[in-house]
Scaffold this active site. Structure first.
Site, PDB file in Angstrom:
ATOM      1  N   GLY A   1      17.491  -7.479  -1.108  1.00  0.00           N
ATOM      2  CA  GLY A   1      16.419  -6.519  -1.357  1.00  0.00           C
ATOM      3  C   GLY A   1      16.867  -5.532  -2.430  1.00  0.00           C
TER       4      GLY A   1
ATOM      5  N   GLY B   1      14.374  -3.409  -4.440  1.00  0.00           N
ATOM      6  CA  GLY B   1      13.418  -2.627  -3.656  1.00  0.00           C
ATOM      7  C   GLY B   1      13.523  -1.123  -3.818  1.00  0.00           C
TER       8      GLY B   1
ATOM      9  N   LEU C   1      14.050   1.233  -1.464  1.00  0.00           N
ATOM     10  CA  LEU C   1      15.166   1.872  -0.760  1.00  0.00           C
ATOM     11  C   LEU C   1      16.451   1.790  -1.589  1.00  0.00           C
ATOM     12  CD1 LEU C   1      16.261   3.126   2.004  1.00  0.00           C
ATOM     13  CD2 LEU C   1      17.118   0.825   2.421  1.00  0.00           C
TER      14      LEU C   1
ATOM     15  N   ARG D   1      13.959 -11.861  -5.008  1.00  0.00           N
ATOM     16  CA  ARG D   1      13.261 -13.029  -5.577  1.00  0.00           C
ATOM     17  C   ARG D   1      13.049 -12.919  -7.084  1.00  0.00           C
ATOM     18  NH1 ARG D   1      10.519 -16.382  -1.184  1.00  0.00           N
ATOM     19  NH2 ARG D   1      10.032 -17.661  -2.975  1.00  0.00           N
TER      20      ARG D   1
ATOM     21  N   VAL E   1      15.984 -16.251   0.323  1.00  0.00           N
ATOM     22  CA  VAL E   1      16.824 -16.166   1.525  1.00  0.00           C
ATOM     23  C   VAL E   1      16.740 -17.411   2.405  1.00  0.00           C
ATOM     24  CG1 VAL E   1      16.821 -13.649   1.610  1.00  0.00           C
ATOM     25  CG2 VAL E   1      15.053 -14.910   2.851  1.00  0.00           C
TER      26      VAL E   1
ATOM     27  N   LYS F   1      16.161  -0.074  10.228  1.00  0.00           N
ATOM     28  CA  LYS F   1      15.120  -0.195  11.246  1.00  0.00           C
ATOM     29  C   LYS F   1      13.867  -0.777  10.585  1.00  0.00           C
ATOM     30  CE  LYS F   1      12.809   4.312  11.110  1.00  0.00           C
ATOM     31  NZ  LYS F   1      11.395   4.034  11.096  1.00  0.00           N
TER      32      LYS F   1
ATOM     33  N   ASP G   1      20.378   4.497  11.236  1.00  0.00           N
ATOM     34  CA  ASP G   1      19.314   5.449  11.552  1.00  0.00           C
ATOM     35  C   ASP G   1      19.650   6.652  10.679  1.00  0.00           C
ATOM     36  OD1 ASP G   1      17.790   7.559  12.522  1.00  0.00           O
ATOM     37  OD2 ASP G   1      17.815   6.815  14.578  1.00  0.00           O
ATOM     38  N   HIS G   2      18.904   6.828   9.576  1.00  0.00           N
ATOM     39  CA  HIS G   2      19.338   7.820   8.586  1.00  0.00           C
ATOM     40  C   HIS G   2      19.383   9.233   9.153  1.00  0.00           C
ATOM     41  CE1 HIS G   2      14.954   8.247   7.950  1.00  0.00           C
ATOM     42  NE2 HIS G   2      15.251   9.474   7.599  1.00  0.00           N
TER      43      HIS G   2
ATOM     44  N   ASP H   1       7.892   4.044  15.379  1.00  0.00           N
ATOM     45  CA  ASP H   1       8.441   4.437  14.085  1.00  0.00           C
ATOM     46  C   ASP H   1       9.383   5.628  14.189  1.00  0.00           C
ATOM     47  OD1 ASP H   1       8.511   4.097  11.198  1.00  0.00           O
ATOM     48  OD2 ASP H   1       7.391   5.972  11.057  1.00  0.00           O
TER      49      ASP H   1
ATOM     50  N   HIS I   1      14.788   7.903  15.952  1.00  0.00           N
ATOM     51  CA  HIS I   1      15.237   9.240  15.557  1.00  0.00           C
ATOM     52  C   HIS I   1      15.241  10.236  16.712  1.00  0.00           C
ATOM     53  CE1 HIS I   1      14.812   7.374  11.761  1.00  0.00           C
ATOM     54  NE2 HIS I   1      13.554   7.679  11.532  1.00  0.00           N
TER      55      HIS I   1
ATOM     56  N   LYS J   1       2.106  12.426  11.600  1.00  0.00           N
ATOM     57  CA  LYS J   1       1.866  12.351  10.157  1.00  0.00           C
ATOM     58  C   LYS J   1       0.669  13.228   9.781  1.00  0.00           C
ATOM     59  CE  LYS J   1       4.023   8.033   8.883  1.00  0.00           C
ATOM     60  NZ  LYS J   1       5.068   8.753   8.148  1.00  0.00           N
TER      61      LYS J   1
END
Length: 489
Positions: free
Chosen positions: A13, A16, A18, A47, A87, A149, A178-179, A236, A241, A339
């Site tokens: 990835g 990406g 992140l 890819r 992959v 996650k 887990d940031h 989520d 968290h 949110k």
């Protein structure tokens, strides 16, 4: 001088969001500080058909605001290589192995490999199986796998995912990020509690009335709607968290800050969680969904792109957690996250009991409150009672703040930087361990199952507000109230 690390990072990835927003800048910071020097390389795979030159340019773009100089950025990016990769294609892993072995020799990495799976969890098993079968896992160095996650969507899928990965790697080679556990102020919780006797001596049900954990987000689902509509706030944010923060707040002192000792104490807390019933889920948890804002400027959740117009996915959760143990019996821990709320804020409030005395009654004083600011502000504050200036003995509130300056926050290591360094050092203390993940999923699954079987409507709240009124009622029925109120801050 910092110990420089030897490692080959293989990032699945690699093209990406992140990787570009978090991983490359974090690796650059480690490089700037001397934790990475000459003996490292990075292979990005995805890819897309990119050349090494284009990939290195993307890496330099991602660190543009951090670079020491153009020359330094160029030197750093020269350690990055790209391979287009499917992959599911075994042959691609053979090509990847050739490149990995070549770079291992070129940079004298000694077989140390970190595989970062920045992809959908549906591919985790396929990737790890091929890494093992095509001999990308080395015999002579360390092999570590970092996964993001979500770790499944419930306990069963999480266990299946875990079992699949463990067919190729040992449990102590697996690093679940887990940031939040990399955040400076979350890591500060244990130091603040256990390095201060005056704090730890009152950290129990004799002195504390209730605790509150708030993770409030100003943004909506943005481009994550497809994922989020299947997940919701419970999966989520709560399962990972909030349950991790809850564990750090309520665990007993570990014998040391080693991975195993910290995990042992966190597990004792999670196993002491008061078991949920259908009735307690309905009475102690609130789920809500944002609607169009009062000024019509912000759309409602069901109006978001890629969200069904009859979606019942919750964008807000508030709840009450309780522990059946000697230290915390009778102390509710209130949690909430959502949110499109009024403000971005992550904070913990510890509300102390008001003691009746012959000198002052409860009505004359305010409760002592300790606040831990997790972000965007970072630091601590405490409110105490003092004598009001003037005649008589009336009381007033005084507040002590210890907040970090903007420059201190900017200079402190970013969560991913710390977690990548921990992984390089083989330290799993600030990662989510399987036992914790499993216990959290079992707890959250009970809430999810009850909600899925319920005919009760979701509570709603206009975008840009503090959340549904039902969340306030949840505390009021116990004689408590939310300490952080964005309408008053």
């Amino acid at each position: 001088m910092n110990q420089a690390n030897k490692a080959l990072f293989i990032i699945f990835g690699g093209t990406g969001d992140l990787a570009q927003r978090k991983l490359y800048p974090s690796l650059y910071r480690l490089y700037t500080k001397g934790f990475l020097k000459e003996n490292f390389a990075v292979i990005g795979t995805a890819r897309r058909e990119w050349s090494d030159a284009h990939y290195q340019e993307v890496v330099r773009d991602s660190i543009h605001s951090l670079k020491v100089s153009d020359e330094h950025a160029l030197e750093f990016s020269s350690h990055f290589y790209y391979q287009a990769h499917n992959v599911k294609d075994t042959e691609h892993y053979n090509t990847l192995k050739k490149l990995a072995d070549q770079l291992d020799g070129k940079y004298q990495i000694d077989g140390n490999r970190i595989f970062y799976l920045s992809m959908s969890p549906t591919f985790f098993g396929t990737i790890t199986k091929h890494l093992k079968s095509q001999n990308l896992v080395t015999e002579n160095g360390f092999n570590r796998v970092i996964i993001e996650k979500p770790f499944g969507t419930d306990y069963e899928s999480s266990k299946a995912l875990n079992d699949e990965i463990l067919e190729a790697f040992e449990s102590d080679e697996l690093y679940r990020i887990d940031h939040y556990l990399g955040k400076e102020m979350v890591q500060n919780i244990l130091t603040f509690r256990f390095a201060n006797p005056m704090i730890e001596s009152v950290w129990n049900n004799h002195f504390i009335s209730n605790m509150q954990i708030t993770l409030s987000e100003e943004l909506g689902v943005e481009e994550r709607a497809e994922y989020y509509d299947k997940s919701g706030a419970l999966r989520d944010m709560i399962q990972n968290h909030i349950m991790q923060i809850f564990s750090l707040l309520t665990m007993d002192a570990p014998k040391s800050l080693s991975t195993n000792e910290v995990r042992k104490q966190k597990m004792l807390v999670l196993s002491a969680l008061k078991e949920l019933t259908t009735e307690t889920v309905q009475s102690d948890f609130v789920r809500g969904q944002y609607t169009r804002s009062l000024d019509n400027k912000l759309c409602g959740y069901r109006e978001e792109e890629k969200v069904a117009d009859d979606s019942t996915t919750e964008t807000y959760v508030a709840g009450k957690l309780e522990l059946n143990n000697e230290r915390w019996n009778g102390v509710p821990v209130y949690i909430r996250t959502g949110k499109k709320l009024a403000k971005k804020e992550a904070q913990i409030n510890i509300v102390f009991k008001q003691i009746e005395s012959s000198l002052f009654s409860k009505g004359d004083t305010a409760p002592n409150i300790l606040t831990i600011y997790l972000g965007p502000s970072e630091g601590f504050s405490i409110t105490l009672n003092e004598k009001k200036i003037g005649l008589g003995m009336d009381t007033d509130i005084m507040q002590f703040d210890h907040l970090r300056t903007e420059s201190m926050i900017q200079e402190s290591p970013e969560a991913y930087e710390k977690l990548l360094l921990d992984c390089l050092n083989g330290d799993r203390t600030h990662f989510a361990h399987w036992e914790e993940v499993a216990a959290s999923w079992k707890f959250v699954d009970k809430i999810r199952t009850t909600w899925d079987a319920s005919t009760n409507k979701l509570a709603t709240y206009p975008a840009g507000t503090a959340g549904p009124e039902a969340a306030n009622n949840l505390l009021e029925k116990n004689g408590h109230k939310w300490i952080w109120n964005p309408d008053q801050h």
